[in-house]
Design a protein around this motif. Sequence first.
Motif, PDB file in Angstrom:
ATOM      1  N   GLU A 116     -13.514  -0.859   6.664  1.00  0.00           N
ATOM      2  CA  GLU A 116     -13.206  -1.415   5.425  1.00  0.00           C
ATOM      3  C   GLU A 116     -14.144  -2.864   4.975  1.00  0.00           C
ATOM      4  O   GLU A 116     -14.104  -2.768   3.613  1.00  0.00           O
ATOM      5  CB  GLU A 116     -12.190  -2.384   5.743  1.00  0.00           C
ATOM      6  N   LEU A 170      -8.225  -3.458  -1.906  1.00  0.00           N
ATOM      7  CA  LEU A 170      -7.025  -2.240  -1.613  1.00  0.00           C
ATOM      8  C   LEU A 170      -5.506  -3.231  -2.443  1.00  0.00           C
ATOM      9  O   LEU A 170      -4.701  -2.382  -3.112  1.00  0.00           O
ATOM     10  CB  LEU A 170      -6.541  -2.409  -0.003  1.00  0.00           C
ATOM     11  N   GLY A 180     -11.580  -8.546   9.088  1.00  0.00           N
ATOM     12  CA  GLY A 180     -11.552  -6.542   8.921  1.00  0.00           C
ATOM     13  C   GLY A 180     -10.265  -7.431   7.656  1.00  0.00           C
ATOM     14  O   GLY A 180     -10.756  -6.278   6.955  1.00  0.00           O
ATOM     15  N   HIS A 181      -9.289  -7.792   8.556  1.00  0.00           N
ATOM     16  CA  HIS A 181      -8.420  -7.614   7.211  1.00  0.00           C
ATOM     17  C   HIS A 181      -8.557  -8.331   5.494  1.00  0.00           C
ATOM     18  O   HIS A 181      -7.808  -8.170   4.996  1.00  0.00           O
ATOM     19  CB  HIS A 181      -6.893  -8.436   7.479  1.00  0.00           C
ATOM     20  N   GLY A 233     -15.020  -2.279   0.632  1.00  0.00           N
ATOM     21  CA  GLY A 233     -14.278  -3.626   0.182  1.00  0.00           C
ATOM     22  C   GLY A 233     -15.518  -4.204  -0.766  1.00  0.00           C
ATOM     23  O   GLY A 233     -15.863  -4.558  -1.832  1.00  0.00           O
ATOM     24  N   GLU A 287      -9.925  -5.846   4.038  1.00  0.00           N
ATOM     25  CA  GLU A 287      -9.756  -4.940   3.748  1.00  0.00           C
ATOM     26  C   GLU A 287      -8.538  -5.395   2.287  1.00  0.00           C
ATOM     27  O   GLU A 287      -8.543  -4.104   1.020  1.00  0.00           O
ATOM     28  CB  GLU A 287      -9.139  -4.160   4.793  1.00  0.00           C
ATOM     29  N   TRP A 309     -13.077  -0.030  12.970  1.00  0.00           N
ATOM     30  CA  TRP A 309     -12.297   0.067  11.791  1.00  0.00           C
ATOM     31  C   TRP A 309     -13.019  -1.368  10.608  1.00  0.00           C
ATOM     32  O   TRP A 309     -12.726  -1.076   9.400  1.00  0.00           O
ATOM     33  CB  TRP A 309     -10.750  -0.417  11.903  1.00  0.00           C
ATOM     34  N   ARG A 356     -10.953   6.689   5.930  1.00  0.00           N
ATOM     35  CA  ARG A 356     -10.777   6.559   4.037  1.00  0.00           C
ATOM     36  C   ARG A 356     -11.691   5.689   3.581  1.00  0.00           C
ATOM     37  O   ARG A 356     -12.195   5.860   2.302  1.00  0.00           O
ATOM     38  CB  ARG A 356      -8.920   5.428   4.271  1.00  0.00           C
ATOM     39  N   ALA A 357     -12.352   5.019   4.478  1.00  0.00           N
ATOM     40  CA  ALA A 357     -13.673   4.548   4.286  1.00  0.00           C
ATOM     41  C   ALA A 357     -14.389   5.999   3.312  1.00  0.00           C
ATOM     42  O   ALA A 357     -15.171   5.798   2.085  1.00  0.00           O
ATOM     43  CB  ALA A 357     -15.045   4.432   5.004  1.00  0.00           C
ATOM     44  N   GLU A 395       0.692  -1.153   0.100  1.00  0.00           N
ATOM     45  CA  GLU A 395       0.295   0.057  -0.319  1.00  0.00           C
ATOM     46  C   GLU A 395       0.873   1.241   0.125  1.00  0.00           C
ATOM     47  O   GLU A 395       0.407   2.633  -0.352  1.00  0.00           O
ATOM     48  CB  GLU A 395      -0.773  -0.198   0.917  1.00  0.00           C
ATOM     49  N   HIS A 399      -8.838   4.391   9.144  1.00  0.00           N
ATOM     50  CA  HIS A 399      -9.831   3.725   8.239  1.00  0.00           C
ATOM     51  C   HIS A 399     -11.311   4.186   7.909  1.00  0.00           C
ATOM     52  O   HIS A 399     -11.547   3.953   6.861  1.00  0.00           O
ATOM     53  CB  HIS A 399      -9.514   2.294   9.172  1.00  0.00           C
TER      54      HIS A 399
END
Length: 394
Positions: free
Chosen positions: A318, A258, A250-251, A322, A254, A314, A385-386, A195, A382
Amino acid sequence: MNSNLKNLKTELNLELQNILSYWMENTLDEKNGGFTGQIDYNNNINNEAEKGSVLNARLLWTFSAAYKISKNAEHLNTAKRAFEYISEHFYDAEFGGIFWSINYNGTPKDTKNQIYALAFVIYGLSEYYSVSKDEKSLELAIALYSKIQEHSYDSEKGGYLEAFTRDWKPIDDLRLSEKDANEKKTMNTHLHIVEGFANLYTVWKDESLRKVIIELLETIEKYFINTETGHLRLFFDENWIEKKDVISYGHDIEAAWLLLQCAEIVEDEVLIANYKTYALQIAEATKEGIDEDGGLWYEFDPETNELMAEKHWWPQAELMIGYFTSWQLSGKQEYLDIVLKNWDFIKKYILDKENGEWFWGIDSNYSTMKNDKAGFWKCPYHNSRACIELIHRI
């Protein structure tokens, strides 16, 4: 544009301004410089808390990125404040790294080089350069990129090693936080290196950097994406032997959007096609973590069959990006419905309507978690950015 999207864009614009206002009104450390290290659940400011490099890097990114939408000079000034504080206090001029944390008065505290932190500083510096054209920020970003390549890149087995001492020697404790496994190669760090590097490439079209990003995306594809389950593998040793771990919803979601964005930045057609496929596969797999109320659960342990029954702030942010991406890729209305329902969940349970910003989260009985409002890991990256991503996309 349909009315749902129009309303969503209006609300996200408003929420972005609310988030930025909160950080400007509550976190500027007028006594010691930079930003306050901690604000607790009750909005009590702790002016003597240590200051984390990740929080400061994310503040730099947030206010720089938001300025592109708001054109508010105060936002650019706040980004400049973050840039100056990072370059004066977090940057280690002697060894060319970034201090993991500093004391409230700006002196070094934890001096290890955590590659995750360097990656976030690159991410923030690149974004700041894109709005300020301050050559010093670009020079520092390139210098940190070179340090990562020099010390962290594993030229033999591929990928990147987690952490080093201040003078770039091996270190025993490689963890980002106490909840992480002490392993040498992690999904989380690779995600944020790519990123940061991709954001650097948007302002510095260096061909060798482009090749590094492509290799990184291929490494992530090879080791971290589990194409059988649609989830991510999180921890490996230096020889790419996987260590069993939880599913981090979440990961997962994301990474889904990303990594595709990073592939698009370097314009590699094969990787773009692959990561479009993964984005949709991961979105389908992540559905298992979405509760009936529209919120996304935190983690699931397949070994013990246990759900970590919390909904942190967070992963919700994301999820919005997503599934919006999945909707854009597929045209399937169900993905957009997931976004809209999750936004309703956020408004109902996560937004702090009294003091501003977002709560850390809620637990399974809907009680608010009494964790930091601002701190080492609680930042405006987070959620802002959303807002920013969806405003641009809508």
